[in-house]
Design a protein around this motif. Structure first.
Motif, PDB file in Angstrom:
ATOM      1  N   GLY A   1       6.210 -14.649  28.715  1.00 13.30           N
ATOM      2  CA  GLY A   1       6.936 -15.375  27.686  1.00 13.30           C
ATOM      3  C   GLY A   1       8.131 -14.585  27.202  1.00 13.30           C
ATOM      4  N   PRO A   2       8.879 -15.168  26.263  1.00 12.40           N
ATOM      5  CA  PRO A   2      10.085 -14.506  25.750  1.00 12.40           C
ATOM      6  C   PRO A   2       9.810 -13.133  25.135  1.00 12.40           C
ATOM      7  CG  PRO A   2       9.993 -16.791  25.018  1.00 12.40           C
ATOM      8  CD  PRO A   2       8.684 -16.495  25.695  1.00 12.40           C
ATOM      9  N   LYS A   3       8.711 -13.003  24.398  1.00 12.24           N
ATOM     10  CA  LYS A   3       8.396 -11.718  23.760  1.00 12.24           C
ATOM     11  C   LYS A   3       8.155 -10.639  24.813  1.00 12.24           C
ATOM     12  CE  LYS A   3       5.315  -9.554  20.430  1.00 12.24           C
ATOM     13  NZ  LYS A   3       4.190  -9.738  19.516  1.00 12.24           N
ATOM     14  N   ALA A   4       7.386 -10.980  25.841  1.00 10.09           N
ATOM     15  CA  ALA A   4       7.112 -10.015  26.905  1.00 10.09           C
ATOM     16  C   ALA A   4       8.399  -9.654  27.643  1.00 10.09           C
ATOM     17  CB  ALA A   4       6.081 -10.574  27.875  1.00 10.09           C
ATOM     18  N   MET A   5       9.248 -10.636  27.885  1.00  5.30           N
ATOM     19  CA  MET A   5      10.505 -10.362  28.590  1.00  5.30           C
ATOM     20  C   MET A   5      11.396  -9.441  27.765  1.00  5.30           C
ATOM     21  SD  MET A   5      10.193 -11.674  31.525  1.00  5.30           S
ATOM     22  CE  MET A   5      11.861 -11.411  32.117  1.00  5.30           C
ATOM     23  N   ASN A   6      11.457  -9.664  26.456  1.00  4.23           N
ATOM     24  CA  ASN A   6      12.252  -8.780  25.590  1.00  4.23           C
ATOM     25  C   ASN A   6      11.725  -7.351  25.648  1.00  4.23           C
ATOM     26  OD1 ASN A   6      14.016 -10.770  24.727  1.00  4.23           O
ATOM     27  ND2 ASN A   6      12.810 -11.276  22.923  1.00  4.23           N
ATOM     28  N   THR A   7      10.403  -7.211  25.636  1.00  2.00           N
ATOM     29  CA  THR A   7       9.781  -5.891  25.703  1.00  2.00           C
ATOM     30  C   THR A   7      10.108  -5.216  27.029  1.00  2.00           C
ATOM     31  OG1 THR A   7       7.991  -6.622  24.260  1.00  2.00           O
ATOM     32  CG2 THR A   7       7.583  -4.651  25.579  1.00  2.00           C
ATOM     33  N   LEU A   8      10.028  -5.974  28.119  1.00  2.00           N
ATOM     34  CA  LEU A   8      10.337  -5.405  29.437  1.00  2.00           C
ATOM     35  C   LEU A   8      11.804  -5.020  29.546  1.00  2.00           C
ATOM     36  CD1 LEU A   8       8.249  -7.704  31.784  1.00  2.00           C
ATOM     37  CD2 LEU A   8       7.824  -5.306  31.236  1.00  2.00           C
TER      38      LEU A   8
ATOM     39  N   ALA B   1      13.802  -4.087  27.153  1.00  3.16           N
ATOM     40  CA  ALA B   1      14.009  -2.874  26.362  1.00  3.16           C
ATOM     41  C   ALA B   1      13.450  -1.648  27.077  1.00  3.16           C
ATOM     42  CB  ALA B   1      13.351  -3.036  24.984  1.00  3.16           C
ATOM     43  N   ALA B   2      12.280  -1.790  27.684  1.00  5.79           N
ATOM     44  CA  ALA B   2      11.671  -0.660  28.403  1.00  5.79           C
ATOM     45  C   ALA B   2      12.513  -0.262  29.606  1.00  5.79           C
ATOM     46  CB  ALA B   2      10.255  -1.026  28.837  1.00  5.79           C
ATOM     47  N   LEU B   3      13.033  -1.250  30.331  1.00  6.87           N
ATOM     48  CA  LEU B   3      13.905  -0.954  31.468  1.00  6.87           C
ATOM     49  C   LEU B   3      15.166  -0.233  30.993  1.00  6.87           C
ATOM     50  CD1 LEU B   3      13.551  -4.289  33.452  1.00  6.87           C
ATOM     51  CD2 LEU B   3      12.938  -2.034  34.315  1.00  6.87           C
ATOM     52  N   GLU B   4      15.753  -0.727  29.911  1.00  9.48           N
ATOM     53  CA  GLU B   4      16.980  -0.129  29.380  1.00  9.48           C
ATOM     54  C   GLU B   4      16.763   1.318  28.976  1.00  9.48           C
ATOM     55  OE1 GLU B   4      19.899  -0.986  25.664  1.00  9.48           O
ATOM     56  OE2 GLU B   4      19.297  -2.735  26.842  1.00  9.48           O
ATOM     57  N   GLU B   5      15.603   1.616  28.390  1.00 10.28           N
ATOM     58  CA  GLU B   5      15.297   2.997  27.989  1.00 10.28           C
ATOM     59  C   GLU B   5      15.295   3.938  29.182  1.00 10.28           C
ATOM     60  OE1 GLU B   5      11.664   3.347  25.809  1.00 10.28           O
ATOM     61  OE2 GLU B   5      12.323   1.936  24.268  1.00 10.28           O
ATOM     62  N   ARG B   6      14.980   3.404  30.348  1.00 10.58           N
ATOM     63  CA  ARG B   6      14.948   4.211  31.576  1.00 10.58           C
ATOM     64  C   ARG B   6      16.259   4.142  32.345  1.00 10.58           C
ATOM     65  NH1 ARG B   6       9.466   4.614  34.182  1.00 10.58           N
ATOM     66  NH2 ARG B   6       8.182   5.140  32.415  1.00 10.58           N
ATOM     67  N   GLY B   7      17.244   3.440  31.785  1.00  5.42           N
ATOM     68  CA  GLY B   7      18.508   3.281  32.494  1.00  5.42           C
ATOM     69  C   GLY B   7      18.419   2.271  33.621  1.00  5.42           C
ATOM     70  N   LEU B   8      17.434   1.371  33.529  1.00  4.62           N
ATOM     71  CA  LEU B   8      17.235   0.344  34.554  1.00  4.62           C
ATOM     72  C   LEU B   8      17.493  -1.031  33.959  1.00  4.62           C
ATOM     73  CD1 LEU B   8      13.792   1.659  35.876  1.00  4.62           C
ATOM     74  CD2 LEU B   8      16.005   1.955  36.979  1.00  4.62           C
ATOM     75  N   SER B   9      17.535  -2.028  34.839  1.00  3.63           N
ATOM     76  CA  SER B   9      17.641  -3.411  34.386  1.00  3.63           C
ATOM     77  C   SER B   9      17.138  -4.312  35.508  1.00  3.63           C
ATOM     78  CB  SER B   9      19.100  -3.762  34.043  1.00  3.63           C
ATOM     79  OG  SER B   9      19.898  -3.694  35.201  1.00  3.63           O
ATOM     80  N   PHE B  10      16.930  -5.569  35.158  1.00  5.07           N
ATOM     81  CA  PHE B  10      16.566  -6.532  36.192  1.00  5.07           C
ATOM     82  C   PHE B  10      17.750  -6.709  37.139  1.00  5.07           C
ATOM     83  CE2 PHE B  10      13.612  -7.990  32.795  1.00  5.07           C
ATOM     84  CZ  PHE B  10      12.441  -7.884  33.515  1.00  5.07           C
ATOM     85  N   ARG B  11      17.464  -7.073  38.368  1.00  3.19           N
ATOM     86  CA  ARG B  11      18.502  -7.292  39.363  1.00  3.19           C
ATOM     87  C   ARG B  11      19.241  -8.584  39.012  1.00  3.19           C
ATOM     88  NH1 ARG B  11      18.451  -9.755  44.560  1.00  3.19           N
ATOM     89  NH2 ARG B  11      16.267 -10.268  44.281  1.00  3.19           N
ATOM     90  N   ASP B  12      20.541  -8.558  39.090  1.00  7.16           N
ATOM     91  CA  ASP B  12      21.345  -9.758  38.790  1.00  7.16           C
ATOM     92  C   ASP B  12      21.506 -10.633  40.011  1.00  7.16           C
ATOM     93  OD1 ASP B  12      21.739  -9.204  36.129  1.00  7.16           O
ATOM     94  OD2 ASP B  12      23.597  -8.092  36.480  1.00  7.16           O
ATOM     95  N   GLY B  13      21.855 -11.885  39.752  1.00 11.30           N
ATOM     96  CA  GLY B  13      22.206 -12.825  40.801  1.00 11.30           C
ATOM     97  C   GLY B  13      21.048 -13.199  41.617  1.00 11.30           C
TER      98      GLY B  13
ATOM     99  N   LYS C   1      14.798 -10.220  40.093  1.00 14.57           N
ATOM    100  CA  LYS C   1      15.649 -10.949  39.169  1.00 14.57           C
ATOM    101  C   LYS C   1      14.811 -11.305  37.951  1.00 14.57           C
ATOM    102  CE  LYS C   1      18.344 -13.152  42.807  1.00 14.57           C
ATOM    103  NZ  LYS C   1      18.711 -14.430  43.418  1.00 14.57           N
ATOM    104  N   GLU C   2      15.451 -11.363  36.804  1.00 16.44           N
ATOM    105  CA  GLU C   2      14.738 -11.713  35.575  1.00 16.44           C
ATOM    106  C   GLU C   2      14.056 -13.077  35.714  1.00 16.44           C
ATOM    107  OE1 GLU C   2      15.707 -12.071  30.835  1.00 16.44           O
ATOM    108  OE2 GLU C   2      16.997 -10.834  32.087  1.00 16.44           O
ATOM    109  N   ALA C   3      14.724 -14.008  36.376  1.00 20.54           N
ATOM    110  CA  ALA C   3      14.159 -15.350  36.557  1.00 20.54           C
ATOM    111  C   ALA C   3      12.868 -15.302  37.367  1.00 20.54           C
ATOM    112  CB  ALA C   3      15.178 -16.259  37.232  1.00 20.54           C
ATOM    113  N   GLU C   4      12.778 -14.369  38.324  1.00 19.17           N
ATOM    114  CA  GLU C   4      11.559 -14.249  39.134  1.00 19.17           C
ATOM    115  C   GLU C   4      10.377 -13.810  38.269  1.00 19.17           C
ATOM    116  OE1 GLU C   4      12.783 -12.872  43.527  1.00 19.17           O
ATOM    117  OE2 GLU C   4      13.527 -11.534  41.943  1.00 19.17           O
TER     118      GLU C   4
END
Length: 67
Positions: free
Chosen positions: A46-53, A55-67, A35-38
């Protein structure tokens, strides 16, 4: 050969890289299981690193786990 074991994380600030490495994360696929919160709870993330991650996940068709 050997590229499967190498880190594939995007360029991040040093504290964020240390936080991920210290927690044993070296690949985007590993982060997609969290989860993104984890990830935000890791000291050094920090926020900058999270934004970078995100974007990188999205480029691969991935995302953080929800819920």
């Amino acid at each position: 050969m050997g590229t499967e074991d190498e880190a594939d994380l995007p360029k991040l600030p040093a504290p964020a890289r240390r936080a991920l490495a210290g927690a044993g994360y070296a690949r985007l696929e590993q982060l997609a299981e969290l989860k993104e919160a984890e990830v935000m709870q890791l000291h050094g993330m920090g926020p900058k690193a999270m934004n970078t991650l995100r974007a990188a996940l999205e480029e691969r068709g991935l995302s953080f786990r929800d819920g």
